[in-house]
Design a protein around this motif. Structure first.
Motif, PDB file in Angstrom:
ATOM      1  N   SER A  22       0.813  -1.223   0.000  1.00 39.27           N
ATOM      2  CA  SER A  22       0.000   0.000   0.000  1.00 39.27           C
ATOM      3  C   SER A  22       0.848   1.275   0.000  1.00 39.27           C
ATOM      4  O   SER A  22       0.299   2.381   0.027  1.00 39.27           O
ATOM      5  CB  SER A  22      -0.943  -0.001   1.204  1.00 39.27           C
ATOM      6  OG  SER A  22      -0.210  -0.045   2.405  1.00 39.27           O
ATOM      7  N   ARG A  23       2.158   1.140  -0.053  1.00 36.00           N
ATOM      8  CA  ARG A  23       3.055   2.298   0.070  1.00 36.00           C
ATOM      9  C   ARG A  23       2.841   3.365  -1.011  1.00 36.00           C
ATOM     10  O   ARG A  23       2.760   4.563  -0.724  1.00 36.00           O
ATOM     11  CB  ARG A  23       4.516   1.856   0.056  1.00 36.00           C
ATOM     12  CG  ARG A  23       5.497   3.029   0.228  1.00 36.00           C
ATOM     13  CD  ARG A  23       6.950   2.598   0.302  1.00 36.00           C
ATOM     14  NE  ARG A  23       7.186   1.510   1.222  1.00 36.00           N
ATOM     15  CZ  ARG A  23       7.223   1.623   2.568  1.00 36.00           C
ATOM     16  NH1 ARG A  23       7.032   2.796   3.115  1.00 36.00           N
ATOM     17  NH2 ARG A  23       7.457   0.571   3.316  1.00 36.00           N
ATOM     18  N   GLU A  24       2.759   2.965  -2.267  1.00 35.99           N
ATOM     19  CA  GLU A  24       2.588   3.948  -3.345  1.00 35.99           C
ATOM     20  C   GLU A  24       1.309   4.759  -3.146  1.00 35.99           C
ATOM     21  O   GLU A  24       1.303   5.983  -3.265  1.00 35.99           O
ATOM     22  CB  GLU A  24       2.560   3.221  -4.695  1.00 35.99           C
ATOM     23  CG  GLU A  24       2.412   4.141  -5.886  1.00 35.99           C
ATOM     24  CD  GLU A  24       2.366   3.391  -7.208  1.00 35.99           C
ATOM     25  OE1 GLU A  24       1.953   4.015  -8.200  1.00 35.99           O
ATOM     26  OE2 GLU A  24       2.732   2.197  -7.259  1.00 35.99           O
ATOM     27  N   PHE A  25       0.226   4.068  -2.826  1.00 37.44           N
ATOM     28  CA  PHE A  25      -1.056   4.726  -2.564  1.00 37.44           C
ATOM     29  C   PHE A  25      -0.937   5.660  -1.358  1.00 37.44           C
ATOM     30  O   PHE A  25      -1.411   6.806  -1.388  1.00 37.44           O
ATOM     31  CB  PHE A  25      -2.129   3.658  -2.328  1.00 37.44           C
ATOM     32  CG  PHE A  25      -3.479   4.183  -1.965  1.00 37.44           C
ATOM     33  CD1 PHE A  25      -4.117   5.146  -2.718  1.00 37.44           C
ATOM     34  CD2 PHE A  25      -4.145   3.681  -0.855  1.00 37.44           C
ATOM     35  CE1 PHE A  25      -5.376   5.620  -2.383  1.00 37.44           C
ATOM     36  CE2 PHE A  25      -5.409   4.132  -0.512  1.00 37.44           C
ATOM     37  CZ  PHE A  25      -6.015   5.107  -1.275  1.00 37.44           C
ATOM     38  N   THR A  26      -0.291   5.198  -0.318  1.00 36.19           N
ATOM     39  CA  THR A  26      -0.131   5.991   0.902  1.00 36.19           C
ATOM     40  C   THR A  26       0.660   7.266   0.620  1.00 36.19           C
ATOM     41  O   THR A  26       0.227   8.367   0.983  1.00 36.19           O
ATOM     42  CB  THR A  26       0.576   5.150   1.981  1.00 36.19           C
ATOM     43  OG1 THR A  26      -0.245   4.017   2.282  1.00 36.19           O
ATOM     44  CG2 THR A  26       0.831   5.953   3.241  1.00 36.19           C
ATOM     45  N   VAL A  51      -5.953  -0.847   9.944  1.00 43.38           N
ATOM     46  CA  VAL A  51      -6.936   0.219  10.041  1.00 43.38           C
ATOM     47  C   VAL A  51      -6.304   1.487   9.486  1.00 43.38           C
ATOM     48  O   VAL A  51      -5.198   1.867   9.869  1.00 43.38           O
ATOM     49  CB  VAL A  51      -7.392   0.438  11.494  1.00 43.38           C
ATOM     50  CG1 VAL A  51      -8.371   1.596  11.592  1.00 43.38           C
ATOM     51  CG2 VAL A  51      -8.012  -0.843  12.046  1.00 43.38           C
ATOM     52  N   LEU A  52      -7.016   2.113   8.565  1.00 41.80           N
ATOM     53  CA  LEU A  52      -6.560   3.350   7.946  1.00 41.80           C
ATOM     54  C   LEU A  52      -7.348   4.507   8.543  1.00 41.80           C
ATOM     55  O   LEU A  52      -8.579   4.499   8.526  1.00 41.80           O
ATOM     56  CB  LEU A  52      -6.780   3.289   6.434  1.00 41.80           C
ATOM     57  CG  LEU A  52      -6.455   4.536   5.632  1.00 41.80           C
ATOM     58  CD1 LEU A  52      -4.997   4.943   5.803  1.00 41.80           C
ATOM     59  CD2 LEU A  52      -6.793   4.322   4.168  1.00 41.80           C
ATOM     60  N   LEU A  53      -6.644   5.481   9.095  1.00 34.90           N
ATOM     61  CA  LEU A  53      -7.248   6.711   9.602  1.00 34.90           C
ATOM     62  C   LEU A  53      -6.823   7.823   8.659  1.00 34.90           C
ATOM     63  O   LEU A  53      -5.629   8.062   8.482  1.00 34.90           O
ATOM     64  CB  LEU A  53      -6.757   7.011  11.016  1.00 34.90           C
ATOM     65  CG  LEU A  53      -6.952   5.903  12.052  1.00 34.90           C
ATOM     66  CD1 LEU A  53      -6.296   6.283  13.367  1.00 34.90           C
ATOM     67  CD2 LEU A  53      -8.414   5.586  12.232  1.00 34.90           C
ATOM     68  N   GLU A  54      -7.817   8.466   8.054  1.00 34.15           N
ATOM     69  CA  GLU A  54      -7.486   9.529   7.111  1.00 34.15           C
ATOM     70  C   GLU A  54      -8.416  10.714   7.301  1.00 34.15           C
ATOM     71  O   GLU A  54      -9.536  10.563   7.776  1.00 34.15           O
ATOM     72  CB  GLU A  54      -7.536   9.024   5.669  1.00 34.15           C
ATOM     73  CG  GLU A  54      -8.819   8.342   5.276  1.00 34.15           C
ATOM     74  CD  GLU A  54      -8.766   7.721   3.884  1.00 34.15           C
ATOM     75  OE1 GLU A  54      -8.348   8.422   2.930  1.00 34.15           O
ATOM     76  OE2 GLU A  54      -9.137   6.554   3.759  1.00 34.15           O
ATOM     77  N   ALA A  55      -7.928  11.878   6.949  1.00 36.23           N
ATOM     78  CA  ALA A  55      -8.726  13.091   7.052  1.00 36.23           C
ATOM     79  C   ALA A  55      -8.351  14.032   5.909  1.00 36.23           C
ATOM     80  O   ALA A  55      -7.206  14.082   5.471  1.00 36.23           O
ATOM     81  CB  ALA A  55      -8.496  13.779   8.389  1.00 36.23           C
ATOM     82  N   PHE A  70      -5.758   6.733  -6.506  1.00 42.87           N
ATOM     83  CA  PHE A  70      -6.911   6.103  -5.858  1.00 42.87           C
ATOM     84  C   PHE A  70      -7.502   5.030  -6.776  1.00 42.87           C
ATOM     85  O   PHE A  70      -7.767   3.903  -6.345  1.00 42.87           O
ATOM     86  CB  PHE A  70      -7.973   7.146  -5.506  1.00 42.87           C
ATOM     87  CG  PHE A  70      -9.155   6.581  -4.771  1.00 42.87           C
ATOM     88  CD1 PHE A  70      -9.151   6.471  -3.392  1.00 42.87           C
ATOM     89  CD2 PHE A  70     -10.282   6.151  -5.458  1.00 42.87           C
ATOM     90  CE1 PHE A  70     -10.239   5.941  -2.706  1.00 42.87           C
ATOM     91  CE2 PHE A  70     -11.373   5.624  -4.796  1.00 42.87           C
ATOM     92  CZ  PHE A  70     -11.349   5.521  -3.412  1.00 42.87           C
ATOM     93  N   LYS A  71      -7.678   5.381  -8.036  1.00 48.14           N
ATOM     94  CA  LYS A  71      -8.226   4.415  -8.997  1.00 48.14           C
ATOM     95  C   LYS A  71      -7.324   3.192  -9.133  1.00 48.14           C
ATOM     96  O   LYS A  71      -7.807   2.052  -9.220  1.00 48.14           O
ATOM     97  CB  LYS A  71      -8.447   5.092 -10.352  1.00 48.14           C
ATOM     98  CG  LYS A  71      -9.543   6.136 -10.314  1.00 48.14           C
ATOM     99  CD  LYS A  71      -9.627   6.888 -11.624  1.00 48.14           C
ATOM    100  CE  LYS A  71     -10.630   8.026 -11.517  1.00 48.14           C
ATOM    101  NZ  LYS A  71     -10.637   8.866 -12.708  1.00 48.14           N
TER     102      LYS A  71
END
Length: 109
Positions: A22-26, A51-55, A70-71
């Motif tokens: 998930s690093r590239e997306f992150t 668990v992903l916490l995002e804002a 994202f896509k």
């Protein structure tokens, strides 16, 4: 501010590699204008759950969902998951983190 919490049930054979998968997306999401935070945690109860916490600023979430990264994540990451992620998505009037009223840490020493 838009707060999003997502539980990702990762297949056991991919759980150790999930941060790299998930690093590239992150990294791309963290670089977006209006992203406040994008933080992964691993469950203490289930080592296959992240668990992903995002804002995001209110006007930034739509651009996030429309972004190429994202896509790409939506197309590629499901192959590493045991089930569909579960999400909570809400708008809050706050604009960031604040101190916890029920617990405080005083000076040390």
């Amino acid at each position: 501010m838009i707060i999003i919490n997502v539980r990702f049930p990762v297949l056991p054979e991919h759980a150790e590699q999930w941060p790299e998968l998930s690093r590239e997306f992150t990294e791309a999401t963290r670089a977006e204008p209006g992203n406040r935070w994008f933080t992964w945690s691993r469950s203490l109860d289930d080592p296959t759950e992240y668990v992903l916490l995002e804002a995001f600023d209110d006007d930034a979430a739509e651009a996030h969902v429309g972004s190429d990264h994202f896509k790409k994540a939506i197309a590629e990451l499901p192959r590493y998951l045991a089930a569909t992620p579960q999400i909570i998505n809400t708008v809050v009037p706050d604009d960031g983190w604040g101190p916890m009223g029920e617990m405080s840490v005083g000076p040390r020493g």
